[in-house]
Design a protein around this motif. Structure first.
Motif, PDB file in Angstrom:
ATOM      1  N   GLY A 198       2.408   6.769  13.286  1.00 34.27           N
ATOM      2  CA  GLY A 198       2.754   8.119  12.855  1.00 34.27           C
ATOM      3  C   GLY A 198       3.960   8.186  11.949  1.00 34.27           C
ATOM      4  N   ALA A 199       4.315   7.078  11.321  1.00 31.72           N
ATOM      5  CA  ALA A 199       5.473   7.073  10.419  1.00 31.72           C
ATOM      6  C   ALA A 199       5.203   7.955   9.210  1.00 31.72           C
ATOM      7  CB  ALA A 199       5.770   5.650   9.967  1.00 31.72           C
ATOM      8  N   PRO A 200       6.238   8.550   8.630  1.00 31.11           N
ATOM      9  CA  PRO A 200       6.042   9.407   7.450  1.00 31.11           C
ATOM     10  C   PRO A 200       5.553   8.607   6.244  1.00 31.11           C
ATOM     11  CG  PRO A 200       8.379   9.031   7.869  1.00 31.11           C
ATOM     12  CD  PRO A 200       7.643   8.485   9.060  1.00 31.11           C
ATOM     13  N   ALA A 201       5.039   9.328   5.259  1.00 26.13           N
ATOM     14  CA  ALA A 201       4.488   8.671   4.066  1.00 26.13           C
ATOM     15  C   ALA A 201       5.544   7.910   3.288  1.00 26.13           C
ATOM     16  CB  ALA A 201       3.827   9.713   3.171  1.00 26.13           C
ATOM     17  N   SER A 202       6.826   8.258   3.492  1.00 28.88           N
ATOM     18  CA  SER A 202       7.910   7.586   2.770  1.00 28.88           C
ATOM     19  C   SER A 202       8.338   6.276   3.427  1.00 28.88           C
ATOM     20  CB  SER A 202       9.132   8.511   2.687  1.00 28.88           C
ATOM     21  OG  SER A 202       9.582   8.859   3.984  1.00 28.88           O
ATOM     22  N   ALA A 203       7.820   5.962   4.606  1.00 28.09           N
ATOM     23  CA  ALA A 203       8.195   4.731   5.303  1.00 28.09           C
ATOM     24  C   ALA A 203       7.883   3.516   4.440  1.00 28.09           C
ATOM     25  CB  ALA A 203       7.460   4.637   6.635  1.00 28.09           C
ATOM     26  N   HIS A 204       8.782   2.545   4.449  1.00 32.05           N
ATOM     27  CA  HIS A 204       8.619   1.380   3.582  1.00 32.05           C
ATOM     28  C   HIS A 204       7.300   0.658   3.829  1.00 32.05           C
ATOM     29  CE1 HIS A 204       9.605  -2.010   1.109  1.00 32.05           C
ATOM     30  NE2 HIS A 204       9.580  -2.849   2.139  1.00 32.05           N
ATOM     31  N   VAL A 205       6.941   0.513   5.093  1.00 34.84           N
ATOM     32  CA  VAL A 205       5.686  -0.172   5.425  1.00 34.84           C
ATOM     33  C   VAL A 205       4.485   0.534   4.798  1.00 34.84           C
ATOM     34  CG1 VAL A 205       4.103  -0.658   7.336  1.00 34.84           C
ATOM     35  CG2 VAL A 205       6.510  -1.306   7.523  1.00 34.84           C
ATOM     36  N   LYS A 206       4.504   1.865   4.798  1.00 34.87           N
ATOM     37  CA  LYS A 206       3.384   2.612   4.210  1.00 34.87           C
ATOM     38  C   LYS A 206       3.415   2.554   2.681  1.00 34.87           C
ATOM     39  CE  LYS A 206       2.023   5.751   7.847  1.00 34.87           C
ATOM     40  NZ  LYS A 206       1.613   7.138   8.185  1.00 34.87           N
ATOM     41  N   ARG A 207       4.615   2.572   2.107  1.00 35.46           N
ATOM     42  CA  ARG A 207       4.735   2.505   0.641  1.00 35.46           C
ATOM     43  C   ARG A 207       4.202   1.175   0.108  1.00 35.46           C
ATOM     44  NH1 ARG A 207       4.778   6.380  -2.490  1.00 35.46           N
ATOM     45  NH2 ARG A 207       3.224   6.802  -0.908  1.00 35.46           N
ATOM     46  N   THR A 208       4.346   0.109   0.902  1.00 35.91           N
ATOM     47  CA  THR A 208       4.006  -1.227   0.402  1.00 35.91           C
ATOM     48  C   THR A 208       2.836  -1.863   1.139  1.00 35.91           C
ATOM     49  OG1 THR A 208       5.682  -2.207   1.870  1.00 35.91           O
ATOM     50  CG2 THR A 208       6.367  -1.655  -0.373  1.00 35.91           C
ATOM     51  N   ALA A 209       2.058  -1.077   1.875  1.00 39.18           N
ATOM     52  CA  ALA A 209       0.899  -1.638   2.589  1.00 39.18           C
ATOM     53  C   ALA A 209      -0.032  -2.331   1.601  1.00 39.18           C
ATOM     54  CB  ALA A 209       0.162  -0.531   3.333  1.00 39.18           C
ATOM     55  N   GLN A 210      -0.106  -3.640   1.694  1.00 38.58           N
ATOM     56  CA  GLN A 210      -0.749  -4.433   0.655  1.00 38.58           C
ATOM     57  C   GLN A 210      -2.242  -4.159   0.520  1.00 38.58           C
ATOM     58  OE1 GLN A 210       1.818  -8.435   0.448  1.00 38.58           O
ATOM     59  NE2 GLN A 210       1.196  -7.978   2.533  1.00 38.58           N
ATOM     60  N   GLU A 211      -2.880  -3.793   1.631  1.00 37.61           N
ATOM     61  CA  GLU A 211      -4.320  -3.521   1.600  1.00 37.61           C
ATOM     62  C   GLU A 211      -4.637  -2.149   1.011  1.00 37.61           C
ATOM     63  OE1 GLU A 211      -2.540  -4.131   4.276  1.00 37.61           O
ATOM     64  OE2 GLU A 211      -3.307  -5.906   5.340  1.00 37.61           O
ATOM     65  N   SER A 212      -3.613  -1.297   0.843  1.00 39.12           N
ATOM     66  CA  SER A 212      -3.862   0.074   0.396  1.00 39.12           C
ATOM     67  C   SER A 212      -3.967   0.198  -1.121  1.00 39.12           C
ATOM     68  CB  SER A 212      -2.746   0.997   0.913  1.00 39.12           C
ATOM     69  OG  SER A 212      -1.508   0.705   0.275  1.00 39.12           O
ATOM     70  N   PHE A 213      -3.728  -0.892  -1.843  1.00 39.02           N
ATOM     71  CA  PHE A 213      -3.805  -0.869  -3.304  1.00 39.02           C
ATOM     72  C   PHE A 213      -5.189  -1.314  -3.772  1.00 39.02           C
ATOM     73  CE2 PHE A 213       0.646  -1.355  -2.264  1.00 39.02           C
ATOM     74  CZ  PHE A 213       1.296  -0.558  -3.185  1.00 39.02           C
ATOM     75  N   THR A 214      -5.528  -0.909  -4.982  1.00 39.92           N
ATOM     76  CA  THR A 214      -6.777  -1.350  -5.600  1.00 39.92           C
ATOM     77  C   THR A 214      -6.474  -1.960  -6.965  1.00 39.92           C
ATOM     78  OG1 THR A 214      -7.965   0.457  -4.502  1.00 39.92           O
ATOM     79  CG2 THR A 214      -9.099  -0.668  -6.307  1.00 39.92           C
ATOM     80  N   PRO A 215      -6.612  -3.305  -7.094  1.00 38.57           N
ATOM     81  CA  PRO A 215      -6.959  -4.263  -6.046  1.00 38.57           C
ATOM     82  C   PRO A 215      -5.819  -4.453  -5.051  1.00 38.57           C
ATOM     83  CG  PRO A 215      -6.333  -5.415  -8.046  1.00 38.57           C
ATOM     84  CD  PRO A 215      -6.349  -3.953  -8.399  1.00 38.57           C
ATOM     85  N   GLU A 216      -6.108  -5.127  -3.942  1.00 37.06           N
ATOM     86  CA  GLU A 216      -5.083  -5.364  -2.926  1.00 37.06           C
ATOM     87  C   GLU A 216      -3.895  -6.100  -3.545  1.00 37.06           C
ATOM     88  OE1 GLU A 216      -7.734  -5.560   1.168  1.00 37.06           O
ATOM     89  OE2 GLU A 216      -7.282  -7.428   0.121  1.00 37.06           O
ATOM     90  N   ALA A 217      -2.695  -5.743  -3.083  1.00 43.31           N
ATOM     91  CA  ALA A 217      -1.462  -6.237  -3.711  1.00 43.31           C
ATOM     92  C   ALA A 217      -0.698  -7.145  -2.750  1.00 43.31           C
ATOM     93  CB  ALA A 217      -0.593  -5.067  -4.153  1.00 43.31           C
TER      94      ALA A 217
END
Length: 293
Positions: A198-217
């Motif tokens: 439930g971390a906010p969208a600004s949380a570092h983990v959410k900002r850099t979640a590698q699987e969330s990019f297209t392509p994965e980062a």
């Protein structure tokens, strides 16, 4: 992987020193680069080549480019390019200091020292905020695939790219934040390193979640804390088979993608930023054929 500089994939050392060098005006650095290639083993000394140097040599490494600069309210991401980067790694801080001195003297005819940062491993691999760094690093073959280029051309296969930033923490500000706010900024619980759903969208983990990019980062993080008499922070180091994954992550952190700025910027800031190409190894030496050395 056999051709990669072994220090890239090796565990974080107890001590390190990061050296950056500027190319002296009018210098022709071929002799100095040959000397460096002969003494750098890629493990105790990882070497990176900047675009400034390849340009001076009238060579081009595909994918090597300037570090991006971002500036907006609350965000300042500088670009501070350099010609050459050396990551000295070891068990003994004194030995590293003497090795750095030797390298600086060897390169002095063509290069001048532009920066020197001593770093260290803290506990099991923590940032000075107390949070674990590199939790999301890929493992095994996936780490090799993320960090090392598979190009089969001579002098290019086994190479890597690296992004390097020195971050300065405001530890007083961070320590004044309630524990929940600290955890929400990182996106993990400090006590057990568990990711917060439930971390906010600004949380570092959410900002850099590698699987969330297209392509994965996916990147291979090898960051280390640093501290001097007045300041402290993190030397952020991320290796990749290209610079694309880090580019994507930094763009999102700075809020350039969706306007949401990474919460890291509430208590820390980068003061440097540079990209380098880390050449492969050949017969136990740094292979500089791709840049004509």
């Amino acid at each position: 992987m056999n051709a990669a500089q072994p220090g890239i994939l090796a565990p974080i050392p107890p001590h390190a020193r990061y050296l950056t060098f500027a190319l002296k005006s009018g210098a022709r650095p071929l002799a100095e680069l040959r000397a460096l290639a002969a003494v750098a083993d890629g493990e105790a000394c990882v070497v990176g080549i900047g675009a400034i140097l390849t340009f001076a040599l009238q060579k081009e490494i595909a994918g090597l480019r300037p570090f991006p600069h971002y500036q907006s309210e609350g965000v300042q991401v500088p670009s501070t390019p350099a010609a050459l980067w050396c990551w000295l790694r070891g068990e003994d801080r004194g030995e590293i200091a003497l090795r750095a001195r030797s390298i600086e003297k060897m390169l002095a005819p063509a290069f001048e020292i532009a920066g020197s940062i001593d770093a260290f491993k803290y506990d099991r691999g923590l940032d000075l905020t107390g949070y674990e760094d590199g939790t999301e690093n890929p493992k095994g073959k996936k780490a090799v695939a993320a960090a090392i280029a598979s190009d089969k051309r001579a002098g290019l296969g086994g190479a890597s790219f690296v992004a390097v930033q020195q971050w300065v923490h405001d530890l007083d500000r961070f320590e004044s934040m309630p524990q929940k706010q600290q955890d929400n900024a990182i996106g993990r619980r400090k006590k057990d390193n568990k990711e917060l759903g439930g971390a906010p969208a600004s949380a570092h983990v959410k900002r850099t979640a590698q699987e969330s990019f297209t392509p994965e980062a996916f990147v291979w993080r090898r960051s280390m804390p640093w501290a001097d008499a007045t300041q402290a922070g993190l030397v952020f180091v991320a290796f990749g088979r290209s610079l694309d994954a880090f580019d994507a992550q930094l763009k999102r952190m700075a809020g350039a993608e969706d306007g949401i700025v990474d919460a890291l910027f509430t208590f820390t800031r980068p003061v440097t930023g540079a990209y380098y190409w880390c050449p492969p190894m050949r017969k136990g030496k740094i292979d500089l054929r791709a840049i004509g050395v």
